[in-house]
Design an enzyme around this catalytic site. Structure first.
Site, PDB file in Angstrom:
ATOM      1  N   GLY A 180       0.857  -1.188   0.000  1.00 10.52           N
ATOM      2  CA  GLY A 180       0.000   0.000   0.000  1.00 10.52           C
ATOM      3  C   GLY A 180       0.891   1.235   0.000  1.00 10.52           C
ATOM      4  O   GLY A 180       0.580   2.260   0.588  1.00 10.52           O
ATOM      5  N   GLY A 236      -0.223   4.886  -1.072  1.00  9.02           N
ATOM      6  CA  GLY A 236      -1.298   5.531  -0.317  1.00  9.02           C
ATOM      7  C   GLY A 236      -0.819   6.637   0.599  1.00  9.02           C
ATOM      8  O   GLY A 236       0.376   6.949   0.677  1.00  9.02           O
ATOM      9  N   GLN A 237      -1.789   7.222   1.299  1.00  3.24           N
ATOM     10  CA  GLN A 237      -1.514   8.398   2.144  1.00  3.24           C
ATOM     11  C   GLN A 237      -0.413   8.111   3.164  1.00  3.24           C
ATOM     12  O   GLN A 237       0.525   8.896   3.308  1.00  3.24           O
ATOM     13  CB  GLN A 237      -2.811   8.808   2.870  1.00  3.24           C
ATOM     14  CG  GLN A 237      -2.679  10.134   3.619  1.00  3.24           C
ATOM     15  CD  GLN A 237      -3.776  10.334   4.660  1.00  3.24           C
ATOM     16  OE1 GLN A 237      -4.604   9.453   4.898  1.00  3.24           O
ATOM     17  NE2 GLN A 237      -3.784  11.493   5.281  1.00  3.24           N
ATOM     18  N   ASP A 240       2.660  -1.819  -4.284  1.00  2.55           N
ATOM     19  CA  ASP A 240       1.295  -1.308  -4.405  1.00  2.55           C
ATOM     20  C   ASP A 240       0.674  -1.898  -5.664  1.00  2.55           C
ATOM     21  O   ASP A 240       1.378  -2.339  -6.569  1.00  2.55           O
ATOM     22  CB  ASP A 240       1.288   0.224  -4.475  1.00  2.55           C
ATOM     23  CG  ASP A 240      -0.042   0.802  -4.015  1.00  2.55           C
ATOM     24  OD1 ASP A 240      -0.101   1.339  -2.895  1.00  2.55           O
ATOM     25  OD2 ASP A 240      -1.042   0.694  -4.767  1.00  2.55           O
ATOM     26  N   ILE A 241      -0.653  -1.869  -5.694  1.00  2.00           N
ATOM     27  CA  ILE A 241      -1.381  -2.369  -6.852  1.00  2.00           C
ATOM     28  C   ILE A 241      -1.275  -1.364  -7.998  1.00  2.00           C
ATOM     29  O   ILE A 241      -1.384  -1.705  -9.162  1.00  2.00           O
ATOM     30  CB  ILE A 241      -2.848  -2.644  -6.443  1.00  2.00           C
ATOM     31  CG1 ILE A 241      -3.553  -3.518  -7.460  1.00  2.00           C
ATOM     32  CG2 ILE A 241      -3.613  -1.368  -6.189  1.00  2.00           C
ATOM     33  CD1 ILE A 241      -4.850  -4.090  -6.933  1.00  2.00           C
ATOM     34  N   TYR A 273     -16.104  -0.801   7.056  1.00  2.00           N
ATOM     35  CA  TYR A 273     -14.700  -0.596   7.402  1.00  2.00           C
ATOM     36  C   TYR A 273     -14.453  -0.929   8.875  1.00  2.00           C
ATOM     37  O   TYR A 273     -13.515  -1.646   9.221  1.00  2.00           O
ATOM     38  CB  TYR A 273     -14.357   0.870   7.103  1.00  2.00           C
ATOM     39  CG  TYR A 273     -12.956   1.298   7.453  1.00  2.00           C
ATOM     40  CD1 TYR A 273     -11.857   0.777   6.795  1.00  2.00           C
ATOM     41  CD2 TYR A 273     -12.744   2.274   8.430  1.00  2.00           C
ATOM     42  CE1 TYR A 273     -10.578   1.203   7.111  1.00  2.00           C
ATOM     43  CE2 TYR A 273     -11.476   2.709   8.744  1.00  2.00           C
ATOM     44  CZ  TYR A 273     -10.392   2.169   8.079  1.00  2.00           C
ATOM     45  OH  TYR A 273      -9.135   2.596   8.390  1.00  2.00           O
ATOM     46  N   ILE A 289      -5.945  10.861   9.868  1.00  2.00           N
ATOM     47  CA  ILE A 289      -4.566  11.321   9.660  1.00  2.00           C
ATOM     48  C   ILE A 289      -4.547  12.515   8.704  1.00  2.00           C
ATOM     49  O   ILE A 289      -5.090  12.445   7.605  1.00  2.00           O
ATOM     50  CB  ILE A 289      -3.676  10.180   9.135  1.00  2.00           C
ATOM     51  CG1 ILE A 289      -3.709   9.014  10.132  1.00  2.00           C
ATOM     52  CG2 ILE A 289      -2.247  10.672   8.913  1.00  2.00           C
ATOM     53  CD1 ILE A 289      -2.869   7.820   9.712  1.00  2.00           C
TER      54      ILE A 289
HETATM   55  N1  SER Z   1      -9.495   7.951   8.473  1.00  2.00           N
HETATM   56  C1  SER Z   1     -10.308   6.772   8.415  1.00  2.00           C
HETATM   57  C2  SER Z   1     -11.566   7.016   7.706  1.00  2.00           C
HETATM   58  O1  SER Z   1     -12.076   8.101   7.798  1.00  2.00           O
HETATM   59  C3  SER Z   1     -10.596   6.270   9.785  1.00  2.00           C
HETATM   60  O2  SER Z   1      -9.609   5.375  10.139  1.00  2.00           O
HETATM   61  O3  SER Z   1     -12.090   6.125   7.107  1.00  2.00           O
END
Ligand code: SER
Length: 312
Positions: free
Chosen positions: A8, A11-12, A34-35, A142, A172
Site C-alpha cells: 500500500g 497511499g496516504q 502497491d497495486i 470498514y 490522519i
Molecule cells: N481515516 C479513516 C476514515 O475516515 C478512519 O480510520 O475512514
C-alpha cells in the site's frame, strides 16, 4: 534481519512511511509495493514493485525474492468508499490480512504492522475518553473489518506467537499524498479549499468532533511501536492512539487566523452519520504507559505545517 515490505506504498500513509523507514534503516532495506504505481513522491533508492496483496503467489514470491522479514500492511479500503463497495472492502481488508498472518504463521516473515482505526468503535462505545477496552459495535463495513482484524491479530499472537503490532489510528492529516476516501478526509480537503478557493463546503457538521493526528506524529507512532520491546506491550490487539480532537468549526477558526476571509458552509452527507458513530476523544493511556507515546503536533502546529506544505 531481512528487509521491510510496505504494502500500500502509494497511499496516504505509505508514501511517508517509506521515506521514514529509508531514513532509519537505509533505502536498500525497504521494498515498496502497491497495486498501482506511483510516480510522484518516490523515495530515492527504494525499490518499487507492483503487487496485489490478494495475489498469494506473487506475494510469496516477492517476500522470498527480496528477503523480507517485516511487513507493513497498509492496503485497505477506507470508511466512505467501503460503504459503496461492501464485498470488495471486506475481501481486501480481511483476506489481505489473512494472507500476511498466514505467511508469518508459516515462518516466512517475523514481524507485522497492521493499522486499525477509531472506526472499530460504534454508537454504543463511550464518546469521550473512549477506553482501550469497551463495547465495540461498529456500524460501518470498514469498522467491522478492522474490529474483526484486531481479533484475528490477537488470536494469531496468542495461538501461534505471531509478532503483530497495531494502532487504532485517528484521522490522519497530511498533504504529500491524498487520502483514500475516508470520513476524516474533510480535515485535509479544508486546507486545500482554503488555500485554493477561500471557501469550503463541509460534509461533516460544524459541531462533530473527531480524533485526529498529524502525519509526522502518526509515522513516529508507527516506527516507535515497531521498535518497542515486545515484553512491554500489554495490548496484543491494537492500541488506542490519540493526538488532537476538533470539529469543523474549530479548524475553520484556526485557518481563519492565516486566511481571515476563509468561509465555510455545511452540507452534511452520509459521512456525517459515520462520524457521529465514532468517538470524539480517545483515551490512549495504554500507548503512553507501555511504550511512551507522546504526540507533538497540536491543532496550531498542524495547521501551519499543512498550509506551508500545500503552498510549497
Ligand atoms: N481515516 C479513516 C476514515 O475516515 C478512519 O480510520 O475512514
Amino acid at each position: 534481519m531481512g528487509k521491510k515490505l510496505v504494502i500500500g506504498s502509494s497511499g496516504q500513509i505509505g508514501v511517508e512511511l517509506i521515506e521514514q523507514l529509508a531514513k532509519d534503516f537505509g533505502a536498500n532495506q525497504v521494498i515498496a509495493a502497491d497495486i498501482k504505481p506511483i510516480l510522484e513522491h518516490r523515495t530515492q533508492g527504494v525499490e518499487y514493485v507492483l503487487l496485489d496483496v490478494l495475489d498469494n503467489e506473487k506475494l510469496f514470491k516477492t517476500i522470498k525474492e527480496h528477503n523480507i522479514s517485516e511487513v507493513y500492511l497498509l492496503a485497505a479500503m477506507l470508511s466512505a468508499v467501503a460503504e459503496k463497495n461492501i464485498q470488495m472492502a471486506w475481501d481486501l481488508n480481511m483476506k489481505g490480512l489473512f494472507n500476511i498472518l498466514d505467511l508469518a504463521k508459516e515462518k516466512h516473515i517475523e514481524k507485522i504492522f497492521w493499522p486499525s482505526s477509531i472506526a472499530v468503535f460504534g454508537p454504543t462505545s463511550p464518546k469521550f475518553n473512549t477506553p482501550q477496552s469497551t463495547l465495540l459495535e461498529p456500524s460501518t463495513v470498514y469498522g467491522i473489518s478492522k474490529m474483526s482484524g484486531e481479533r484475528w491479530c490477537e488470536y494469531y499472537f496468542l495461538k501461534y506467537g505471531i509478532d503483530v503490532r497495531s494502532l487504532r489510528y485517528p484521522g490522519i492529516i497530511s498533504y504529500k499524498s491524498p487520502p483514500g476516501g475516508g470520513t476524516t478526509d474533510y480535515a485535509i480537503e479544508i486546507f486545500h479549499a482554503a488555500i485554493n478557493n477561500g471557501f469550503y463546503n463541509s460534509f461533516i457538521a460544524q459541531d462533530v468532533t473527531l480524533p485526529m493526528i498529524y502525519m509526522q506524529d502518526a509515522i513516529r507512532a508507527t516506527t516507535e511501536i515497531m521498535q518497542a520491546d515486545r515484553n512491554k506491550l500489554t495490548i496484543n490487539s491494537s492500541y488506542n492512539l490519540a493526538a488532537i480532537s476538533f470539529n469543523p468549526e474549530e479548524i475553520a477558526k484556526e485557518i481563519r487566523l492565516l486566511f481571515p476571509e476563509f468561509k465555510i458552509t455545511y452540507n452534511p452527507d452520509f459521512r456525517n452519520k459515520i462520524a457521529l458513530s465514532w468517538p470524539s476523544i480517545v483515551d490512549d493511556s495504554f500507548a503512553r504507559n507501555d511504550w511512551g507515546w507522546k504526540h507533538d503536533f497540536d491543532l496550531k502546529k498542524t495547521t501551519l505545517e499543512m498550509v506551508n506544505g500545500i503552498t510549497k
